[in-house]
Scaffold this motif. Structure first.
Motif, mmCIF file in Angstrom:
data_model
loop_
_atom_site.group_PDB
_atom_site.id
_atom_site.type_symbol
_atom_site.label_atom_id
_atom_site.label_comp_id
_atom_site.label_asym_id
_atom_site.label_seq_id
_atom_site.Cartn_x
_atom_site.Cartn_y
_atom_site.Cartn_z
ATOM 1 N N SER A 136 -4.243 49.858 31.845
ATOM 2 C CA SER A 136 -5.166 50.433 32.823
ATOM 3 C C SER A 136 -4.825 51.889 33.115
ATOM 4 O O SER A 136 -3.687 52.319 32.964
ATOM 5 C CB SER A 136 -5.140 49.627 34.125
ATOM 6 O OG SER A 136 -3.881 49.757 34.768
ATOM 7 N N HIS A 137 -5.844 52.636 33.541
ATOM 8 C CA HIS A 137 -5.703 54.034 33.930
ATOM 9 C C HIS A 137 -6.297 54.208 35.320
ATOM 10 O O HIS A 137 -7.199 53.461 35.724
ATOM 11 C CB HIS A 137 -6.475 54.965 32.995
ATOM 12 C CG HIS A 137 -6.381 54.646 31.544
ATOM 13 N ND1 HIS A 137 -5.632 55.387 30.668
ATOM 14 C CD2 HIS A 137 -6.938 53.659 30.805
ATOM 15 C CE1 HIS A 137 -5.732 54.888 29.461
ATOM 16 N NE2 HIS A 137 -6.524 53.835 29.512
ATOM 17 N N GLY A 138 -5.867 55.222 36.033
ATOM 18 C CA GLY A 138 -6.506 55.539 37.296
ATOM 19 C C GLY A 138 -7.973 55.879 37.078
ATOM 20 O O GLY A 138 -8.844 55.574 37.900
ATOM 21 N N THR A 176 -10.955 45.242 24.797
ATOM 22 C CA THR A 176 -11.072 46.101 25.980
ATOM 23 C C THR A 176 -12.195 45.642 26.901
ATOM 24 O O THR A 176 -12.685 46.405 27.719
ATOM 25 C CB THR A 176 -11.331 47.554 25.561
ATOM 26 O OG1 THR A 176 -12.578 47.605 24.850
ATOM 27 C CG2 THR A 176 -10.229 48.069 24.676
ATOM 28 N N ASP A 177 -12.620 44.383 26.753
ATOM 29 C CA ASP A 177 -13.778 43.903 27.510
ATOM 30 C C ASP A 177 -13.447 43.415 28.913
ATOM 31 O O ASP A 177 -14.329 43.280 29.745
ATOM 32 C CB ASP A 177 -14.463 42.762 26.748
ATOM 33 C CG ASP A 177 -15.036 43.245 25.418
ATOM 34 O OD1 ASP A 177 -15.351 44.435 25.335
ATOM 35 O OD2 ASP A 177 -15.140 42.431 24.494
ATOM 36 N N VAL A 178 -12.204 43.081 29.178
ATOM 37 C CA VAL A 178 -11.843 42.492 30.463
ATOM 38 C C VAL A 178 -11.707 43.567 31.536
ATOM 39 O O VAL A 178 -10.808 44.401 31.484
ATOM 40 C CB VAL A 178 -10.530 41.693 30.346
ATOM 41 C CG1 VAL A 178 -10.174 41.080 31.700
ATOM 42 C CG2 VAL A 178 -10.687 40.591 29.308
ATOM 43 N N LEU A 179 -12.611 43.557 32.492
ATOM 44 C CA LEU A 179 -12.577 44.492 33.626
ATOM 45 C C LEU A 179 -12.528 45.956 33.203
ATOM 46 O O LEU A 179 -12.112 46.820 33.964
ATOM 47 C CB LEU A 179 -11.369 44.180 34.529
ATOM 48 C CG LEU A 179 -11.331 42.772 35.110
ATOM 49 C CD1 LEU A 179 -10.104 42.623 36.014
ATOM 50 C CD2 LEU A 179 -12.584 42.468 35.909
ATOM 51 N N GLY A 180 -12.944 46.235 31.971
ATOM 52 C CA GLY A 180 -13.016 47.621 31.530
ATOM 53 C C GLY A 180 -11.690 48.258 31.173
ATOM 54 O O GLY A 180 -11.633 49.444 30.891
ATOM 55 N N PHE A 181 -10.597 47.504 31.181
ATOM 56 C CA PHE A 181 -9.294 48.095 30.887
ATOM 57 C C PHE A 181 -9.197 48.439 29.401
ATOM 58 O O PHE A 181 -9.653 47.697 28.541
ATOM 59 C CB PHE A 181 -8.166 47.150 31.290
ATOM 60 C CG PHE A 181 -8.078 46.953 32.766
ATOM 61 C CD1 PHE A 181 -7.808 48.020 33.609
ATOM 62 C CD2 PHE A 181 -8.300 45.714 33.335
ATOM 63 C CE1 PHE A 181 -7.743 47.851 34.980
ATOM 64 C CE2 PHE A 181 -8.243 45.537 34.706
ATOM 65 C CZ PHE A 181 -7.962 46.605 35.529
ATOM 66 N N THR A 182 -8.584 49.557 29.103
ATOM 67 C CA THR A 182 -8.508 50.037 27.729
ATOM 68 C C THR A 182 -7.073 50.367 27.343
ATOM 69 O O THR A 182 -6.209 50.509 28.199
ATOM 70 C CB THR A 182 -9.352 51.317 27.584
ATOM 71 O OG1 THR A 182 -8.895 52.283 28.542
ATOM 72 C CG2 THR A 182 -10.822 51.034 27.832
ATOM 73 N N PRO A 183 -6.812 50.488 26.029
ATOM 74 C CA PRO A 183 -5.451 50.860 25.619
ATOM 75 C C PRO A 183 -5.049 52.197 26.234
ATOM 76 O O PRO A 183 -5.844 53.118 26.322
ATOM 77 C CB PRO A 183 -5.569 50.969 24.099
ATOM 78 C CG PRO A 183 -6.678 50.029 23.766
ATOM 79 C CD PRO A 183 -7.661 50.173 24.893
ATOM 80 N N VAL A 184 -3.799 52.283 26.666
ATOM 81 C CA VAL A 184 -3.314 53.487 27.327
ATOM 82 C C VAL A 184 -2.631 54.375 26.288
ATOM 83 O O VAL A 184 -2.924 54.274 25.105
ATOM 84 C CB VAL A 184 -2.377 53.089 28.493
ATOM 85 C CG1 VAL A 184 -1.050 52.584 27.994
ATOM 86 C CG2 VAL A 184 -2.181 54.240 29.462
ATOM 87 N N LYS A 185 -1.725 55.184 26.698
ATOM 88 C CA LYS A 185 -1.042 56.097 25.785
ATOM 89 C C LYS A 185 -0.534 55.346 24.547
ATOM 90 O O LYS A 185 0.072 54.300 24.650
ATOM 91 C CB LYS A 185 0.123 56.771 26.504
ATOM 92 C CG LYS A 185 -0.361 57.680 27.638
ATOM 93 C CD LYS A 185 0.811 58.375 28.304
ATOM 94 C CE LYS A 185 0.311 59.317 29.398
ATOM 95 N NZ LYS A 185 1.405 60.006 30.084
ATOM 96 N N ARG A 186 -0.789 55.918 23.380
ATOM 97 C CA ARG A 186 -0.510 55.221 22.136
ATOM 98 C C ARG A 186 0.955 54.822 21.996
ATOM 99 O O ARG A 186 1.273 53.737 21.528
ATOM 100 C CB ARG A 186 -0.933 56.118 20.968
ATOM 101 C CG ARG A 186 -0.795 55.476 19.599
ATOM 102 C CD ARG A 186 -1.540 54.151 19.520
ATOM 103 N NE ARG A 186 -2.930 54.247 19.947
ATOM 104 C CZ ARG A 186 -3.712 53.197 20.138
ATOM 105 N NH1 ARG A 186 -3.239 51.980 19.980
ATOM 106 N NH2 ARG A 186 -4.970 53.372 20.515
ATOM 107 N N GLU A 187 1.875 55.701 22.409
ATOM 108 C CA GLU A 187 3.290 55.363 22.251
ATOM 109 C C GLU A 187 3.675 54.164 23.104
ATOM 110 O O GLU A 187 4.560 53.384 22.761
ATOM 111 C CB GLU A 187 4.190 56.557 22.591
ATOM 112 C CG GLU A 187 4.208 56.970 24.066
ATOM 113 C CD GLU A 187 3.173 58.014 24.396
ATOM 114 O OE1 GLU A 187 3.359 58.720 25.404
ATOM 115 O OE2 GLU A 187 2.182 58.130 23.639
ATOM 116 N N MET A 188 2.996 53.997 24.238
ATOM 117 C CA MET A 188 3.283 52.861 25.112
ATOM 118 C C MET A 188 2.827 51.564 24.450
ATOM 119 O O MET A 188 3.550 50.571 24.412
ATOM 120 C CB MET A 188 2.556 53.052 26.440
ATOM 121 C CG MET A 188 2.755 51.920 27.435
ATOM 122 S SD MET A 188 1.871 52.326 28.952
ATOM 123 C CE MET A 188 2.214 50.872 29.929
ATOM 124 N N SER A 189 1.621 51.582 23.906
ATOM 125 C CA SER A 189 1.084 50.413 23.232
ATOM 126 C C SER A 189 1.948 50.040 22.036
ATOM 127 O O SER A 189 2.314 48.881 21.842
ATOM 128 C CB SER A 189 -0.348 50.690 22.770
ATOM 129 O OG SER A 189 -0.859 49.602 22.034
#
Length: 318
Positions: free
Chosen positions: A42-44, A7-20
């Motif tokens: 990414s999230h808003g 999750t280090d790149v530009l702060g992007f993190t895993p989104v909704k678990r079912e999507m991942s």
């Protein structure tokens, strides 16, 4: 890594678990189809982080200075805070492929999928279309871009961006996506599932034909997807469809038919309900079976020619 744990790149993190999980648990991912390409979400809400935002802006618009990027970040946050708010899905209604050319270390590239995109796919279920199909198609489309980068077909750092080049490589990514999803060595999608892909792809088209960011009209994008899926029927089921030779050949074929796709040539993109009539049975053959079939056809052709020559000699004697 690919699973989305980094999750280090530009702060992007895993989104909704079912999507991942939907992407990670897909047949293509489990078979290592996507290689070492990183998958991030990414999230808003990510835009609420000022430090991350101005760095992301500077990354995307490298001609900006740090000071200019920070000014843009302040303006973006002010607009969001006074209008829709950070949790609105419109802020992450996108998917992006990032070329390895942007990184110093060895990397095949990064795919980022927005939470808003996930929500969009979920809303499509009211039309009895599979939200999972849409998600996998979006991911495969971005992977098509990753392959364009790694095959040297397009370099975002050096190649000029115009309306024609953008449309060309976006339609090619549509074709790559449906090719990967339809082929037995890829997504193994049935005719019903790949037809859902055609509908999703149609819905992603735009009519801003004069803008540099034009991706293709709805009908053109659907045509490219149909053409790509039908190419999957021309290769044996155990073909290595992410091999450089095959993908370069695929890309060259696409360039040859691009004008026809733009003109919606029905020979290139027949009705979604119809399979390409040109040897569809190849989809069920392995490489060994295909070689044996071709050998049998050559032997039969030789035998027919020999019989024709003998018949001609016999007639001449008479």
């Amino acid at each position: 890594g690919y699973a989305g744990d980094n999750t280090d790149v530009l702060g992007f993190t895993p989104v909704k678990r079912e999507m991942s999980n939907a992407i990670k648990d897909s047949h293509m991912a489990l078979d290592g189809f996507f290689g070492s390409v990183e998958l991030l979400f990414s999230h808003g809400r990510d835009l609420d982080n000022y430090e991350v935002l101005w760095q992301a802006i500077m990354f995307a618009r490298e001609y900006l200075s740090e000071e200019e990027a920070k000014v843009h970040a302040e303006k973006v946050q002010k607009v969001i805070e006074t209008t829709v708010g950070y949790d609105h899905p419109i802020l992450s209604l996108n998917a992006v492929a990032i070329s390895p050319a942007y990184f110093d270390e060895e990397s095949e590239g990064i795919i980022i999928i927005g939470e808003g995109m996930h929500d969009f796919f979920q809303s499509q279920t009211v039309q009895k279309l599979s939200s999972l199909t849409g998600l996998l198609n979006s991911h495969a489309h971005e992977f098509g871009h990753i392959r364009q980068f790694n095959l040297g077909l397009y370099n975002p750092l050096t190649d000029t961006k115009t309306t024609n080049t953008t449309r060309k490589f976006e339609l090619m990514a549509d074709a790559f996506a449906s090719f990967y999803l339809r082929h037995p060595s890829g997504g193994k999608m049935s005719l019903e599932s790949i037809s859902d892909v055609y509908e999703f792809t149609f819905g992603l088209g735009d009519c801003h034909i004069e803008k540099d960011g034009h991706h293709g009209t709805p009908a053109q994008r659907q045509c490219a997807a149909i053409w790509g899926a039908n190419q999957a029927l021309r290769y044996p089921q155990d073909a290595r469809i992410t091999g450089r030779k095959l993908e370069i050949e695929f890309a060259e074929k696409f360039v040859e038919v691009l004008e026809g796709i733009l003109q919606l040539d029905s020979d290139l993109c027949p009705s979604p309900e119809k399979e390409d009539p040109d040897q569809p049975e190849l989809n069920s053959l392995t490489k060994t079976e295909l070689r044996a079939k071709k050998k049998e056809e050559r032997q039969k052709e030789k035998a027919d020619k020999r019989a024709a020559r003998l018949g001609k000699r016999k007639n001449n004697k008479n």
